[in-house]
Design a protein around this motif. Sequence first.
Motif, mmCIF file in Angstrom:
data_model
loop_
_atom_site.group_PDB
_atom_site.id
_atom_site.type_symbol
_atom_site.label_atom_id
_atom_site.label_comp_id
_atom_site.label_asym_id
_atom_site.label_seq_id
_atom_site.Cartn_x
_atom_site.Cartn_y
_atom_site.Cartn_z
ATOM 1 N N PRO A 146 12.402 -26.978 -9.380
ATOM 2 C CA PRO A 146 11.188 -26.276 -8.946
ATOM 3 C C PRO A 146 10.064 -26.260 -9.988
ATOM 4 N N ARG A 147 10.416 -26.415 -11.254
ATOM 5 C CA ARG A 147 9.390 -26.439 -12.309
ATOM 6 C C ARG A 147 8.668 -27.782 -12.382
ATOM 7 N N ASN A 148 9.241 -28.820 -11.770
ATOM 8 C CA ASN A 148 8.658 -30.161 -11.844
ATOM 9 C C ASN A 148 7.679 -30.348 -10.672
ATOM 10 N N THR A 149 6.534 -29.728 -10.792
ATOM 11 C CA THR A 149 5.548 -29.737 -9.704
ATOM 12 C C THR A 149 4.961 -31.127 -9.473
ATOM 13 N N HIS A 190 17.289 -40.131 -3.741
ATOM 14 C CA HIS A 190 17.999 -38.891 -4.080
ATOM 15 C C HIS A 190 18.544 -38.984 -5.512
ATOM 16 N N LYS A 191 19.157 -40.135 -5.826
ATOM 17 C CA LYS A 191 19.761 -40.318 -7.157
ATOM 18 C C LYS A 191 18.697 -40.277 -8.254
ATOM 19 N N ALA A 192 17.536 -40.872 -7.995
ATOM 20 C CA ALA A 192 16.461 -40.872 -8.985
ATOM 21 C C ALA A 192 15.967 -39.448 -9.248
ATOM 22 N N VAL A 193 15.901 -38.637 -8.202
ATOM 23 C CA VAL A 193 15.500 -37.233 -8.376
ATOM 24 C C VAL A 193 16.565 -36.482 -9.169
ATOM 25 N N ARG A 194 17.827 -36.705 -8.846
ATOM 26 C CA ARG A 194 18.919 -36.049 -9.583
ATOM 27 C C ARG A 194 18.873 -36.449 -11.060
ATOM 28 N N PHE A 195 18.618 -37.744 -11.317
ATOM 29 C CA PHE A 195 18.517 -38.210 -12.704
ATOM 30 C C PHE A 195 17.363 -37.499 -13.410
ATOM 31 N N THR A 196 16.223 -37.412 -12.749
ATOM 32 C CA THR A 196 15.054 -36.756 -13.338
ATOM 33 C C THR A 196 15.369 -35.300 -13.677
ATOM 34 N N LYS A 211 22.139 -32.312 4.077
ATOM 35 C CA LYS A 211 20.908 -32.137 4.875
ATOM 36 C C LYS A 211 19.660 -31.918 4.004
ATOM 37 N N LEU A 212 19.702 -32.461 2.774
ATOM 38 C CA LEU A 212 18.585 -32.299 1.850
ATOM 39 C C LEU A 212 17.808 -33.593 1.696
ATOM 40 N N LYS A 213 16.487 -33.473 1.709
ATOM 41 C CA LYS A 213 15.610 -34.600 1.398
ATOM 42 C C LYS A 213 15.465 -34.654 -0.128
ATOM 43 N N PRO A 214 15.080 -35.798 -0.682
ATOM 44 C CA PRO A 214 14.905 -35.882 -2.135
ATOM 45 C C PRO A 214 14.006 -34.769 -2.690
ATOM 46 N N MET A 215 12.924 -34.441 -1.981
ATOM 47 C CA MET A 215 12.003 -33.414 -2.460
ATOM 48 C C MET A 215 12.705 -32.058 -2.619
ATOM 49 N N GLU A 216 13.686 -31.803 -1.787
ATOM 50 C CA GLU A 216 14.390 -30.524 -1.835
ATOM 51 C C GLU A 216 15.378 -30.442 -3.001
ATOM 52 N N LEU A 217 15.598 -31.561 -3.682
ATOM 53 C CA LEU A 217 16.468 -31.593 -4.856
ATOM 54 C C LEU A 217 15.685 -31.428 -6.158
ATOM 55 N N VAL A 218 14.366 -31.537 -6.098
ATOM 56 C CA VAL A 218 13.526 -31.508 -7.296
ATOM 57 C C VAL A 218 13.610 -30.149 -7.995
ATOM 58 N N SER A 275 18.075 -34.151 -14.657
ATOM 59 C CA SER A 275 18.959 -34.088 -15.827
ATOM 60 C C SER A 275 18.196 -34.281 -17.140
ATOM 61 N N LEU A 276 16.941 -34.669 -17.039
ATOM 62 C CA LEU A 276 16.130 -34.934 -18.229
ATOM 63 C C LEU A 276 15.472 -33.658 -18.729
ATOM 64 N N THR A 277 15.003 -33.698 -19.961
ATOM 65 C CA THR A 277 14.212 -32.578 -20.481
ATOM 66 C C THR A 277 12.820 -32.656 -19.864
ATOM 67 N N ARG A 278 12.104 -31.566 -19.921
ATOM 68 C CA ARG A 278 10.749 -31.534 -19.347
ATOM 69 C C ARG A 278 9.865 -32.633 -19.939
ATOM 70 N N GLN A 279 10.056 -32.926 -21.231
ATOM 71 C CA GLN A 279 9.251 -33.962 -21.888
ATOM 72 C C GLN A 279 9.566 -35.353 -21.340
ATOM 73 N N GLU A 280 10.742 -35.522 -20.752
ATOM 74 C CA GLU A 280 11.166 -36.826 -20.237
ATOM 75 C C GLU A 280 10.925 -36.985 -18.738
ATOM 76 N N TRP A 281 10.456 -35.946 -18.075
ATOM 77 C CA TRP A 281 10.278 -35.988 -16.626
ATOM 78 C C TRP A 281 9.417 -37.155 -16.162
ATOM 79 N N GLU A 282 8.438 -37.517 -16.965
ATOM 80 C CA GLU A 282 7.540 -38.608 -16.563
ATOM 81 C C GLU A 282 8.319 -39.911 -16.355
ATOM 82 N N ALA A 283 9.327 -40.154 -17.204
ATOM 83 C CA ALA A 283 10.141 -41.370 -17.065
ATOM 84 C C ALA A 283 10.891 -41.348 -15.735
#
Length: 182
Positions: A138-141, A91-97, A129-136, A99-107
């Motif tokens: 929406p633009r980060n397909t 969950h934390k890794a998704v939240r961190f992602t 009641k959220l899974k990590p995927m539900e925190l992503v 917070s990044l710019t679109r160019q940094e999403w890969e990291a």
Amino acid sequence: MGDEAKQGASPRELLLEASRRNNTSLLSEVLHSQSSTQISKLLNESTDGVGNYCLHIAASYGSYDVLDQLLDQEGLEVDPIDRLEGDTPLHKAVRFTNSLTRQEWEAGSSMVDLLLDAGADPRLRNKAKLKPMELVDPRNTELRSLLQKAEFTMTAGDDVVNRDAEEEDEGPTGSASDSDSD
């Protein structure tokens, strides 16, 4: 962290600091100062003031190298739950992602992938009641797809394991008495 600060710091404090700062040399120092049984206990029981374990901290701060080193440790629990939000490190890794710019999403996706490879469960829900995927975002397909595939793989794997166990419980199907009459 200066040497004078290190002298008074406990292994727990040093572990959490290494996780926060992506400091692999400090992490190595801490781990080498402990026995193998002490290491897993330290990693699995050390939390900060709000209940984040070292994996939560590394994921929250984008500490990829420390996260990678931590995940190599024997006996490490990869899905600890933090006290505040009920989040796993995934969950934390998704939240961190997010917070990044679109160019940094890969990291950020690399961190998520690292956790998934180590066996983190993408199906676990937090207090909201959220899974990590539900925190992503929406633009980060790509990240959403990565988590969906991992969730599907784990669910399919559980189905196979459960089906195998059920078949063992039921015994062999067909006519077992045929083989007895030979």
